[in-house]
Scaffold this active site. Sequence first.
Site, PDB file in Angstrom:
ATOM      1  N   GLU A   1      60.469  11.970  10.596  1.00 23.48           N
ATOM      2  CA  GLU A   1      60.235  12.952   9.553  1.00 23.48           C
ATOM      3  C   GLU A   1      59.145  12.546   8.574  1.00 23.48           C
ATOM      4  O   GLU A   1      58.600  13.397   7.861  1.00 23.48           O
ATOM      5  CB  GLU A   1      61.557  13.207   8.839  1.00 23.48           C
ATOM      6  CG  GLU A   1      62.573  13.706   9.846  1.00 23.48           C
ATOM      7  CD  GLU A   1      64.000  13.725   9.332  1.00 23.48           C
ATOM      8  OE1 GLU A   1      64.774  14.551   9.814  1.00 23.48           O
ATOM      9  OE2 GLU A   1      64.330  12.927   8.467  1.00 23.48           O
TER      10      GLU A   1
ATOM     11  N   GLN B   1      73.272  19.670  16.198  1.00 23.80           N
ATOM     12  CA  GLN B   1      72.682  18.379  15.870  1.00 23.80           C
ATOM     13  C   GLN B   1      73.761  17.345  15.528  1.00 23.80           C
ATOM     14  O   GLN B   1      73.465  16.160  15.414  1.00 23.80           O
ATOM     15  CB  GLN B   1      71.694  18.519  14.696  1.00 23.80           C
ATOM     16  CG  GLN B   1      70.411  19.233  15.096  1.00 23.80           C
ATOM     17  CD  GLN B   1      69.381  19.340  13.987  1.00 23.80           C
ATOM     18  OE1 GLN B   1      68.926  20.431  13.686  1.00 23.80           O
ATOM     19  NE2 GLN B   1      69.008  18.234  13.375  1.00 23.80           N
TER      20      GLN B   1
ATOM     21  N   ARG C   1      62.818  18.897   9.021  1.00 18.35           N
ATOM     22  CA  ARG C   1      62.109  17.669   9.399  1.00 18.35           C
ATOM     23  C   ARG C   1      61.943  16.715   8.217  1.00 18.35           C
ATOM     24  O   ARG C   1      60.849  16.217   7.937  1.00 18.35           O
ATOM     25  CB  ARG C   1      60.749  17.985  10.013  1.00 18.35           C
ATOM     26  CG  ARG C   1      60.294  16.806  10.880  1.00 18.35           C
ATOM     27  CD  ARG C   1      59.150  17.129  11.793  1.00 18.35           C
ATOM     28  NE  ARG C   1      58.898  15.990  12.647  1.00 18.35           N
ATOM     29  CZ  ARG C   1      58.447  16.058  13.887  1.00 18.35           C
ATOM     30  NH1 ARG C   1      58.203  17.202  14.434  1.00 18.35           N
ATOM     31  NH2 ARG C   1      58.239  14.969  14.582  1.00 18.35           N
ATOM     32  N   CYS C   2      63.035  16.508   7.499  1.00 22.42           N
ATOM     33  CA  CYS C   2      62.990  15.514   6.441  1.00 22.42           C
ATOM     34  C   CYS C   2      64.409  15.108   6.135  1.00 22.42           C
ATOM     35  O   CYS C   2      65.353  15.771   6.517  1.00 22.42           O
ATOM     36  CB  CYS C   2      62.342  16.067   5.172  1.00 22.42           C
ATOM     37  SG  CYS C   2      63.293  17.341   4.355  1.00 22.42           S
TER      38      CYS C   2
END
Lengths: 283, 809
Positions: B763, B240, B387-388
């Site tokens: 997110e 990522q 996802r945050c």
Amino acid sequence: MIPAAFEYYRPTDLSGVIAILQEHGDDARVMAGGHSLIPMMKLRMAEVPHLIDMQDVAGLTGITIGDTITIGAMTTQAEIIDHAGLAEAAPIMREAALQIADPQVRYMGTVGGNVANGDPGNDMPGLMQCLDAEFTLVGPDGERSVKARDFYEAAYMTDREDEEVLTAVSFAKPAGGYAYEKQKRKIGDYATAAAAVQLVKDGGTCASASIAMTNLSDTPIYSDAAGAALTGTSVDADAVKAAVAAMLGDIDPVEDNRGPVAFKRHVAGVILARAIERAWSRA
Amino acid sequence: MKDEVTSREDRIDALGGMGCKRKRVEDARFTQGKGNYVDDIKLDGMLAGDFVRSPYAHARVVSIDTSAALEVPGVLAVLTAADLEPLGLHWMPTLAGDKQMVLADGKVLFQGQEVAFVVAEDRFAAADGVEAVVVEYEELPVITDPFKSLESDVVLREDIAGEGDGVPDGAHGPRKHHNHIFTWEVGDKETTEQVIENAEVVAEEMLYYHRTHPCPLETCGCVASMDKVNGKLTLYGTFQAPHAIRTVVSLISGIEEHNIRVVSPDIGGGFGNKVGAYPGYVCSVVASIVTGKPVKWIEDRMENLMTTAFARDYWMKGKIAATKEGKITGLWCHTVADHGGFDACADPTKFPAGFMNVCTGSYDIPVAYLGVDGVYTNKAPGGVSYRCSFRVTEAVYFIERMIELLAIELNMDAAELRRINFIKKEQFPYKAALGWEYDSGDYHTAWDKALKAVDYEGLRAEQAQRVEDFKAGKTRSLMGIGLTFFTEIVGAGPVKNCDILGLGMFDSCEIRIHPTGSAIARLGTISQGQGHATTFAQILATEIGLPADSITIEEGDTDTAPYGLGTYGSRSTPVAGAATALAGRKIRAKAQMIAAYLLEVHDDDVEFDVDRFVVKGAPEKFKTMKEIAFAAYNQAIPGIEPGLEAVSYYDPPNMTYPFGAYVCVMDIDVDTGVTDIRRFYALDDCGTRINPMIIEGQVHGGLTEALAVALGQEIAYDEMGNVKTGTLMDFFLPTAWEVPNYETDHTVTPSPHHPIGAKGVGESPHVGGVPCFSNAVQDAFRAFGLRHTQMPHDHWRIWKTANELGLHD
């Protein structure tokens, strides 16, 4: 998730299959849809040096409808769902098959593999016990029949000999109302609890009832006592309660990620009561 | 080229710029199986690597016998810590300032830990080699409870235990115990505790946010290829943050950074799982250096779930104080954070608990305190932001549960309690008690819109009737109304306070306009499914007046892309999106000079209009951007260099603060614990909206992962430290069947400091969704006396709640 090396066979007739089984004994396994066996091999929990793929073996598919219904072992769940004659003659088959895994699995998964593997999580074994089905087994000494209610000994342990192949299931065309009720955490999961119920209504009275439960012991559980508790009653609340109590005497669930024993027993009772109610409404 | 007949609206439409529902350009290849993922990469002579992993959660490694494995046909080498030690690579630094064993160095600290790395000619031989390695273990006492860990005599990390009394400091300051990692405190503890002591009303609870896992569709993996002739290492992987990986690889291997090329090809989802560095990467690089051949390592699903980067696992003790009228006066939180065997959290260096200090949420809370203690246990390392933004799901779950608990304490409606405590529109920019400065918001408008959309009062009336019916024996189903109002903190971040391993968290964009009026833009981010190739082209189309369809977006190759910190924490749009807009404006500035020259007027006498520069007051006199591009390369213009390129590195002045209002309506079967989500309404305010269709898709995805976490998804351990949920049979990933229909809605409150006002959205739905689903479950039982029950709300836990409330009697 890589299996150990194995020999792959793809015979075209049953005698070819049996010959390989005779040669290799319990080092050989037959594979139908492969949805139970292949993951076990990939996890290296099942060592199968000789894998016999049944896809090309002639004469093992098809559904015959009459007073007796016969389903070839290699018939897929998808074929069961799509068969109009079977849906008419034994609608519980379709109702149950639709609750097995997902469409991709049902295109590969077979009735024979489902009942022969002896996995207590599979749905067809309990259903076969409810329908009092017979399994046809073919081995080096010819053919024999075993009642589904006598077939299962323990988890993954059945009455089938190593050199035998389960070729078909058959059962008398069921009468009356039916229901296959299943609780699961998600699509693709085994049942937290499932109940197969088939009952016959005569006037306002239950003439006969057959009840089997899935994934609540190390084998499917045919509960004779639960059926008996309904027979002769008007299937009122007390009768349902008695049937549930009888069933609870027969099951022996264990704790797993689906929940502890107390929860499973409670849900088994709820599921059975709902299945009886639905079957009675259809009887 | 003259197109006077075209209306301005048509010209805007033709660009496919910001605000339009442009179809995703990536989908043609993804939907046709033409993506190029790491496991699709096949290089000549490529070898396969696979790990021997520990079956024990805590054990000494007495011996490792590789002789039988080396006899397996196709097996070339088996690496152990002893082989890596001379290179100094048997341990590696973590993103959190700790270090982690690459291969077991004398002991193992969690089940599934990497013990040896088998290198073979193909994947099958490697797996057979793994089976043949014989490891002798001596079991040690296992600790899976962080509270017990802080009291245990058992030393988990002997390497940092020190000698005698006391323990040496860690990366984040003093440690209290040999199994303690750090203490992090923010806010005014003394005043907060006084306020709570003297408060009219206090709600108090221990909230456990269970351990779970991002579980992307594609697992982690890499292909390392060392070219011994030119000394260049190419590392393809599921990264990522490819540039950060390049720098880290250079720092730990000693290979100069220009000799390392890191490539992130198509990535099948990340959700934080692919931010960190894993032993598989190091072992693959070493194996390639040793063998001189490319080495591929791809983890399987069980390895992914059991070892690479869990999320959450926070025990949050909370106290919230208020007046009798419901005005919040103070918030206190102490968290015990279970980090597993190594501290490998992916957080900015100065924030060992991430942005957990955004836990005052959307409310005007005058005083607050947050303390976090990190603890080692015998579980897998990780602690990523699933996802945050960093630990924001934990923070939002905490405050949104505390608000509900306070509402119970006050016997008040939870929607009204939120309303009277919201930060008001005119208070922005708002300085929160725990330090953050919220950029913009209009919470009351969003909340009113959401409650009206779902007919909130009607729902409450229906719920009250349901409770009556239940008590009267007419139904066995209860109804829950889940509310959440969340504020996210994304776009990390300002280099002055955000870095990872010393790398500032800016981002970048480089644009080249081609002579015929098309373009390529490269960024320091990397899409994992977010649709960057679609949306960044839209930003540029609007900024530079060339059609989005004529702009190629490229990311992920460190030899070509400008340096950036990658994609996670909803930072791509807030940071790289800003860089893109600003690089576009540099292009436009030069284009303005060229246009003025071509139109024979002064620079200030032309102005930009959609896709062209026009002479002010004479719109019939113009040069399109396409004409300007051609001239930039092919016409000698006095005082102006040929070409049309720009690069921008953007260091954001502040974070962005997206927010949203969610409502979930759920029916619960009290007898089986089965939930049925009847309705889910999600209003998101992510500032300026670049592509509404992609936003909607992001919201659907984030909500679905929120549903998973709230209703069943967990990494559970037994007392021996065995992972109980290591396959997708037990680890809950929802299918279409389990997912309800989502209603999406929005308001638009642009960020005042962002060049295009965008805040990031990927997110938000996860951050807001988890407490919303959880609150729905809990709300269903409020009438029967429930205060709080821990997630995940799977069937048996809901059943247990009902059972304990006496609803089965």
